[in-house]
Design a protein around this motif. Structure first.
Motif, PDB file in Angstrom:
ATOM      1  N   LEU B  78       0.838  -1.208   0.000  1.00 52.04           N
ATOM      2  CA  LEU B  78       0.000   0.000   0.000  1.00 52.04           C
ATOM      3  C   LEU B  78       0.873   1.257   0.000  1.00 52.04           C
ATOM      4  CD1 LEU B  78      -2.765  -1.092   2.551  1.00 52.04           C
ATOM      5  CD2 LEU B  78      -3.001  -0.875   0.070  1.00 52.04           C
ATOM      6  N   LEU B 107      -8.414  -6.524  -1.201  1.00 50.71           N
ATOM      7  CA  LEU B 107      -8.283  -5.070  -1.033  1.00 50.71           C
ATOM      8  C   LEU B 107      -8.411  -4.306  -2.350  1.00 50.71           C
ATOM      9  CD1 LEU B 107      -5.710  -4.755   1.859  1.00 50.71           C
ATOM     10  CD2 LEU B 107      -7.806  -3.412   1.642  1.00 50.71           C
ATOM     11  N   HIS B 108      -7.909  -4.892  -3.426  1.00 45.27           N
ATOM     12  CA  HIS B 108      -8.070  -4.229  -4.729  1.00 45.27           C
ATOM     13  C   HIS B 108      -9.553  -4.121  -5.072  1.00 45.27           C
ATOM     14  CE1 HIS B 108      -7.022  -2.994  -8.781  1.00 45.27           C
ATOM     15  NE2 HIS B 108      -7.810  -3.927  -9.269  1.00 45.27           N
ATOM     16  N   TYR B 109     -10.267  -5.203  -4.861  1.00 38.51           N
ATOM     17  CA  TYR B 109     -11.708  -5.237  -5.144  1.00 38.51           C
ATOM     18  C   TYR B 109     -12.468  -4.269  -4.239  1.00 38.51           C
ATOM     19  CZ  TYR B 109     -16.324  -7.404  -5.885  1.00 38.51           C
ATOM     20  OH  TYR B 109     -17.642  -7.652  -6.187  1.00 38.51           O
ATOM     21  N   ARG B 112     -12.297  -0.810  -5.160  1.00 39.94           N
ATOM     22  CA  ARG B 112     -12.730  -0.595  -6.535  1.00 39.94           C
ATOM     23  C   ARG B 112     -11.566  -0.131  -7.412  1.00 39.94           C
ATOM     24  NH1 ARG B 112     -18.454   2.343  -6.659  1.00 39.94           N
ATOM     25  NH2 ARG B 112     -18.330   1.678  -8.826  1.00 39.94           N
ATOM     26  N   GLY B 113     -10.468  -0.818  -7.222  1.00 41.03           N
ATOM     27  CA  GLY B 113      -9.319  -0.590  -8.090  1.00 41.03           C
ATOM     28  C   GLY B 113      -8.421   0.560  -7.679  1.00 41.03           C
ATOM     29  N   ARG B 114      -8.722   1.187  -6.552  1.00 43.69           N
ATOM     30  CA  ARG B 114      -7.920   2.359  -6.165  1.00 43.69           C
ATOM     31  C   ARG B 114      -6.560   1.969  -5.593  1.00 43.69           C
ATOM     32  NH1 ARG B 114     -13.246   3.974  -3.992  1.00 43.69           N
ATOM     33  NH2 ARG B 114     -14.123   5.617  -5.311  1.00 43.69           N
ATOM     34  N   VAL B 115      -6.466   0.786  -5.029  1.00 46.67           N
ATOM     35  CA  VAL B 115      -5.156   0.330  -4.540  1.00 46.67           C
ATOM     36  C   VAL B 115      -4.800  -0.985  -5.231  1.00 46.67           C
ATOM     37  CG1 VAL B 115      -5.448   1.440  -2.302  1.00 46.67           C
ATOM     38  CG2 VAL B 115      -6.060  -0.964  -2.548  1.00 46.67           C
ATOM     39  N   GLU B 116      -3.501  -1.205  -5.401  1.00 50.58           N
ATOM     40  CA  GLU B 116      -3.024  -2.458  -5.969  1.00 50.58           C
ATOM     41  C   GLU B 116      -2.131  -3.160  -4.951  1.00 50.58           C
ATOM     42  OE1 GLU B 116      -1.239  -1.802  -9.788  1.00 50.58           O
ATOM     43  OE2 GLU B 116      -3.178  -1.393 -10.746  1.00 50.58           O
TER      44      GLU B 116
END
Lengths: 383, 338
Positions: B78, B107-109, B112-116
């Motif tokens: 993160l 966490l990605h889900y 909604r794609g804001r973190v990888e």
């Protein structure tokens, strides 16, 4: 020891006031503390009125959300009622670049991060698993599995170390990370592992434990034989115990811990002793496990009341409170309107962002579902 | 450095070591973390020499706590890092199961794609080395069931070298399952630094299965440690007059069903071999999908060869638990008899 079933004024494990750092008494009088008074000396009347406003508006938000759940507009609501001082006091000590990993009740902390709290409603209306961009306010998504995020905060802090954003002396660069969790979370392995990792790495992380006395129905005695803050010393982590209903004391101890972290001094464990005045969530029924006498006792220790008493005694004009009431009423209306306007999630959303890059199984299931749905449209058109 | 270029004959453990080195040279956000991976170089020496060259902040000897390793790796990801975690043995991954399946995978889900979460979890897995309990397991099905994770397993040194770099380049979390019984198998590997290997979607992509031996009468699909067993079975079958095609799946999530289906439409028969228990295993999923997709091409039921529904046995009888050459041939004969 047999667990006492006498609540009310019988203190839970180590809740005697004389253990606590306190700067503002229940009756609104400032008290001097050798270490911490200086940390709030710069807060003038306007600043104190600001903290009061924060707490009042967060409580209004929380109250509105609770009502919205009762009206069927939210599926669930976890209240922060009674914990405003712990959250606002600690939150207002943060710098913009500090990063917060909240649990799921930290609406007050979100407020101090500049998060539009209405976005929190998406999750509890069943339209989102999050609702905001963690990077926008350095405020991560809520974590519902108790204590897991203490490790994320510690890892993030290890990243801050590797970025070189610790101990530079530049107040706009040095960063700290804060993990918020409750008394129940201190029993979780992940919280204990987080303390281990933070300690051995000198990670710039603050563990802010709101001991609100209840983990759903289990009192703190079911989590610990010792006051929670004493756990810190076993890990080699400095720990303090603060009156969690005293917004000034919470501000002061958090500021100290943040400075330690940012300067390279490593982690701190803060136990803020407060009280969950509401239910665990709107699905909970506290009458099954705690007494009215206990709730009444804590109602006399309301964090907002004591600051109001102080402000009145210091000469804040009645107009301030009247204007704030009007502001809260207007805010309440905005919250209600916003909640009802949250758009409904499309079914296709379930396939979005499962992975960042293509995953053939998800793509094939998405294609199947799209065709399946389209079949109903065709069927309907034929009728 | 001489080891940076050219073709070398090296064991899989060294190939992974060089792949890690390439990734760390390519991207200074890549860091390794795990138990005993620094000064010791890992219990299998896969990270040998890397702490010496990259330092203790990039090759981190962690406290002995698997949940802590994965949980802090999530936090590091993160914060913009690409952690590569080593779980010392397959049977030690379960203290981290919650962080992997509940946090890392989702966490990605949730955002909604804001973190990888570009986290790689390296796991030496599988049996056949005479180990004590909890050191020989194949837990892949437990993770393949969780959306948000990718699972891959190389079967040879060349793939191990390439795939570890691809896994580290992946924006998603990857479980990198290393067949520990094959760590010392040597093969020629072109260890020249090559950025094109990072093309995940191409013919050499991380999730593409590969036909490693063409055949016409029957297909054996395998991955990781059982690919070599399948190849040996194909050699024996050939001596008995049967042409066996072998597919190295390479990836368990996702599975390259297209390559399996193409093969089965030609050979009409399929055996799936893996060390993990067959009950609810990857073979069950493959059998179901191939039956759905290739029902009219199949001349026989799809058979699975793998572990039994029993805890991994004591080392002295593990050869009877594992899908060894005889058991794979037994299944081949049964399918051909239809």
């Amino acid at each position: 020891m047999i667990q006492s079933d006498i609540h009310g004024e019988t203190p839970h494990v180590g809740t005697q006031d004389d253990d606590l750092i306190q700067l503002l008494t229940v009756t609104g009088e400032r008290v001097h503390h050798q270490t911490y008074s200086s940390r709030v000396a710069h807060l003038d009347t306007e600043a104190l009125e600001g903290l009061y406003r924060d707490m009042v508006l967060v409580r209004r938000f929380d109250t509105e959300a609770t009502a919205l759940q009762r009206h069927g507009e939210l599926g669930l609501w976890p209240q922060c009622l009674g914990q405003e001082a712990a959250q606002i006091g600690s939150g207002r000590a943060l710098a913009a670049q500090d990063h917060v990993f909240p649990s799921y009740r930290e609406h007050g902390v979100g407020w101090t991060r500049g998060l539009d709290l209405r976005k929190v409603l998406h999750q509890f209306r069943g339209e989102d698993h999050g609702g905001w961009d963690p990077a926008e306010h350095n405020f991560s998504l809520y974590t519902l599995v108790i204590g897991s995020h203490a490790l994320h905060a510690t890892g993030f802090a290890m990243g801050v170390q590797r970025d070189g954003d610790v101990g530079t002396g530049d107040p706009d660069r040095d960063r700290a990370v804060v993990a918020y969790f409750g008394d129940g979370a201190t029993s979780q392995g992940d919280v204990n592992e987080a303390l281990v990792f933070a300690a051995v790495n000198d990670a710039p992380v603050v563990f802010f434990c709101q001991n609100n006395h209840w983990a759903i129905s289990e009192p703190t005695e079911r989590q610990s034989r010792v006051p929670l803050f004493r756990r810190g010393s076993g890990f080699g982590v400095p720990a303090v115990r603060v009156d969690g209903n005293d917004v000034l004391a919470c501000y002061a101890v958090t500021q100290e811990a943040l400075e330690r972290a940012r300067s390279g001094g490593g982690p701190t464990f803060i136990e803020a002793v407060t009280y969950r005045m509401g239910a665990h969530t709107t699905s909970d029924d506290p009458t099954r496990y705690r007494s009215r006498a206990e709730e009444d006792y804590w109602r006399t220790r309301d964090p907002i009341d004591r600051l109001r008493l102080h402000l009145v005694a210091e000469g804040t004009a009645p107009e301030f409170f009247t204007a704030l009431d009007a502001e809260a009423d207007a805010y309440g209306e905005q919250i209600r309107d916003y909640c009802r306007s949250i758009p409904k999630a499309e079914s296709s959303r379930m396939f979005e962002h499962v992975y960042a890059a293509e995953h053939t199984l998800v793509e094939s299931e998405r294609a199947w579902f799209t065709e399946y749905e389209a079949g109903f449209a065709t069927e309907g058109a034929q009728r | 450095m001489s080891e940076n270029t050219g073709t070398q004959r090296i064991p899989m453990a060294k190939a992974i070591n060089l792949g890690l080195r390439r990734s760390m040279e390519r991207d200074d956000k890549v860091l390794l973390m795990g138990e005993d991976i620094g000064r010791l170089g890992g219990v299998f020496r896969v990270t040998d020499g890397l702490q010496k060259d990259f330092g203790t902040t990039r090759v981190v000897d962690t406290p002995l706590a698997e949940s802590g390793i994965i949980g802090t790796a999530i936090g590091l990801a993160l914060a913009g890092y690409r952690p590569v975690c080593e779980i010392q043995f397959d049977g030690f991954i379960f203290p981290a199961y919650d962080q992997i399946t509940t946090q890392l995978a989702k966490l990605h889900y949730r955002s909604r794609g804001r973190v990888e979460l570009p986290v790689v979890i390296r796991v030496p897995y599988g049996g056949g080395i005479g180990a004590v309990e909890h050191h020989s397991e194949s837990p892949e099905a437990l993770f393949a069931h969780t959306a948000g994770l990718r699972l891959v397993s190389p079967a040879n040194p060349a793939d191990a070298f390439t795939m570890i770099q691809q896994a580290i380049a992946s924006p998603d979390p990857v479980l990198f399952l290393e067949p520990k019984a094959r760590y010392w198998d040597k093969a020629d590997v072109d260890v020249t630094a090559a950025d094109q290997v990072l093309d995940l979607g191409g013919g050499n992509g991380l999730h593409r299965a590969r036909v490693v031996r063409p055949g016409t009468d029957l297909t054996i699909a395998a991955y990781g440690p059982t690919v070599a067993t399948a190849m040996a079975a194909a050699t024996v079958a050939e001596q008995e007059g049967h042409s066996v095609e072998v597919i190295d799946l390479r990836s368990i999530s996702p599975i390259d069903f297209d390559t399996i289906a193409d093969s089965v439409r030609r050979t009409h028969r399929l055996v799936v071999a893996h060390e993990a228990p067959v009950f609810f295993g990857a073979g069950a999923e493959i059998a179901a999908r191939i039956t759905e997709q290739c029902f009219y091409s199949l001349e026989a039921p799809v058979l699975r060869v793998g572990g039994f529904h029993a805890p991994y046995p004591v080392a002295n009888i593990e050869e009877d638990y594992l899908p060894n050459l005889d058991r794979v041939l037994h299944a081949v004969d049964a399918v051909l008899a239809h």
